[in-house]
Motif scaffolding. Structure first.
Motif, short mmCIF file in Angstrom:
data_model
loop_
_atom_site.label_atom_id
_atom_site.label_comp_id
_atom_site.label_asym_id
_atom_site.label_seq_id
_atom_site.Cartn_x
_atom_site.Cartn_y
_atom_site.Cartn_z
N SER A 21 3.37 -13.29 -5.79
CA SER A 21 2.49 -13.48 -6.95
C SER A 21 1.06 -13.87 -6.57
CB SER A 21 3.07 -14.53 -7.92
OG SER A 21 4.37 -14.19 -8.29
N LEU A 22 0.58 -13.38 -5.44
CA LEU A 22 -0.76 -13.73 -4.99
C LEU A 22 -1.78 -12.67 -5.39
CD1 LEU A 22 -0.47 -15.00 -1.30
CD2 LEU A 22 -1.18 -16.29 -3.31
N PRO A 23 -2.86 -13.06 -6.04
CA PRO A 23 -3.96 -12.15 -6.26
C PRO A 23 -4.55 -11.73 -4.90
CG PRO A 23 -4.14 -14.04 -7.72
CD PRO A 23 -3.06 -14.35 -6.72
N VAL A 24 -5.10 -10.52 -4.85
CA VAL A 24 -5.55 -9.96 -3.58
C VAL A 24 -7.01 -9.50 -3.66
CG1 VAL A 24 -5.13 -8.14 -1.89
CG2 VAL A 24 -3.21 -9.12 -3.14
N MET A 25 -7.80 -9.94 -2.70
CA MET A 25 -9.16 -9.45 -2.52
C MET A 25 -9.11 -8.52 -1.32
SD MET A 25 -12.33 -8.93 -2.79
CE MET A 25 -12.74 -9.93 -4.21
N LEU A 26 -9.28 -7.23 -1.57
CA LEU A 26 -9.28 -6.25 -0.49
C LEU A 26 -10.70 -6.05 0.00
CD1 LEU A 26 -6.78 -3.69 -2.04
CD2 LEU A 26 -6.32 -5.44 -0.31
N THR A 27 -10.85 -5.98 1.32
CA THR A 27 -12.19 -5.87 1.90
C THR A 27 -12.39 -4.61 2.74
OG1 THR A 27 -11.51 -7.18 3.81
CG2 THR A 27 -12.47 -8.38 1.93
N SER A 28 -11.33 -3.88 3.03
CA SER A 28 -11.46 -2.63 3.78
C SER A 28 -10.15 -1.86 3.67
CB SER A 28 -11.80 -2.90 5.25
OG SER A 28 -10.74 -3.60 5.88
N TYR A 29 -10.20 -0.62 4.11
CA TYR A 29 -9.00 0.22 4.11
C TYR A 29 -9.19 1.34 5.12
CZ TYR A 29 -11.96 3.17 1.16
OH TYR A 29 -12.99 3.91 0.67
N LEU A 30 -8.09 1.90 5.58
CA LEU A 30 -8.16 3.07 6.45
C LEU A 30 -8.32 4.29 5.55
CD1 LEU A 30 -5.28 2.26 8.97
CD2 LEU A 30 -7.74 2.02 9.33
N PRO A 31 -9.36 5.08 5.76
CA PRO A 31 -9.59 6.26 4.91
C PRO A 31 -8.36 7.17 4.87
CG PRO A 31 -11.48 5.86 6.32
CD PRO A 31 -10.40 4.94 6.78
N TYR A 40 -4.05 0.88 -6.38
CA TYR A 40 -2.81 0.22 -6.80
C TYR A 40 -3.07 -1.24 -7.18
CZ TYR A 40 2.00 -1.49 -6.60
OH TYR A 40 3.22 -2.08 -6.89
N VAL A 41 -3.82 -1.93 -6.34
CA VAL A 41 -4.12 -3.35 -6.58
C VAL A 41 -5.08 -3.51 -7.76
CG1 VAL A 41 -5.26 -5.38 -5.61
CG2 VAL A 41 -3.63 -4.09 -4.23
N VAL A 42 -6.16 -2.76 -7.76
CA VAL A 42 -7.18 -2.90 -8.81
C VAL A 42 -6.61 -2.46 -10.16
CG1 VAL A 42 -9.44 -2.12 -9.60
CG2 VAL A 42 -9.10 -2.69 -7.18
N ASP A 43 -5.99 -1.28 -10.19
CA ASP A 43 -5.42 -0.79 -11.45
C ASP A 43 -4.24 -1.65 -11.91
OD1 ASP A 43 -7.28 1.23 -11.30
OD2 ASP A 43 -5.85 2.78 -10.65
N GLY A 44 -3.57 -2.28 -10.96
CA GLY A 44 -2.46 -3.16 -11.28
C GLY A 44 -2.91 -4.51 -11.82
N GLY A 45 -4.21 -4.76 -11.77
CA GLY A 45 -4.75 -6.00 -12.34
C GLY A 45 -4.54 -7.24 -11.50
N GLY A 47 -6.05 -7.70 -8.34
CA GLY A 47 -7.02 -7.85 -7.27
C GLY A 47 -8.25 -7.02 -7.48
N ALA A 48 -9.12 -7.07 -6.47
CA ALA A 48 -10.38 -6.35 -6.51
C ALA A 48 -10.72 -5.89 -5.10
CB ALA A 48 -11.49 -7.25 -7.05
N PHE A 49 -11.76 -5.07 -5.01
CA PHE A 49 -12.23 -4.58 -3.72
C PHE A 49 -13.70 -4.86 -3.56
CE2 PHE A 49 -14.24 -1.33 -1.11
CZ PHE A 49 -13.52 -1.47 0.07
#
Length: 115
Positions: A21-31, A40-45, A47-49
């Motif tokens: 149940s942890l909110p997630v701040m994403l800071t990077s991703y592999l293209p 998935y995270v942002v639309d799932g409500g 977390g953010a990027f």
């Protein structure tokens, strides 16, 4: 204990965060490989990027979450809804059930061949 996870968009990490149940701040991703995880995270409500090249934006966004108990709680609830804390157990159960069915099938085939 943690209130927020700050990480790259790795699927295992996101799954673990959601299960807890942890909110997630994403800071990077592999293209290509991890891009969909951001959606998935942002639309799932839950977390953010913000790019890791902009640490001030990351800090400001996380500070907003920490200063808004209602938002943090809503994100935690959304994470929990996406989480599957018993996924490993469920997978093992499905494999076990499938194995037992296969074994029973093979025993019946073997018995039919003896007659």
């Amino acid at each position: 204990a943690a209130d927020i996870l700050i990480s790259k968009a790795g699927p295992g990490t996101i799954s673990e965060a959601a299960a807890l149940s942890l909110p997630v701040m994403l800071t990077s991703y592999l293209p290509g490989q991890e891009e969909g995880n951001v959606d998935y995270v942002v639309d799932g409500g839950f977390g953010a990027f913000c790019q890791d090249t902009d640490p001030q934006a990351v800090g400001e966004e996380v500070a907003q979450w920490l200063n808004d108990e209602g938002k943090l709680k809503a994100m935690s609830i959304a994470a929990k809804a996406k989480g599957a804390p018993h996924a490993a157990r469920d997978i093992v159960q499905m494999i076990g059930d499938s194995t037992l069915k296969w074994r029973e099938h093979n025993e019946h085939v073997a018995q039919a061949q003896h007659y």
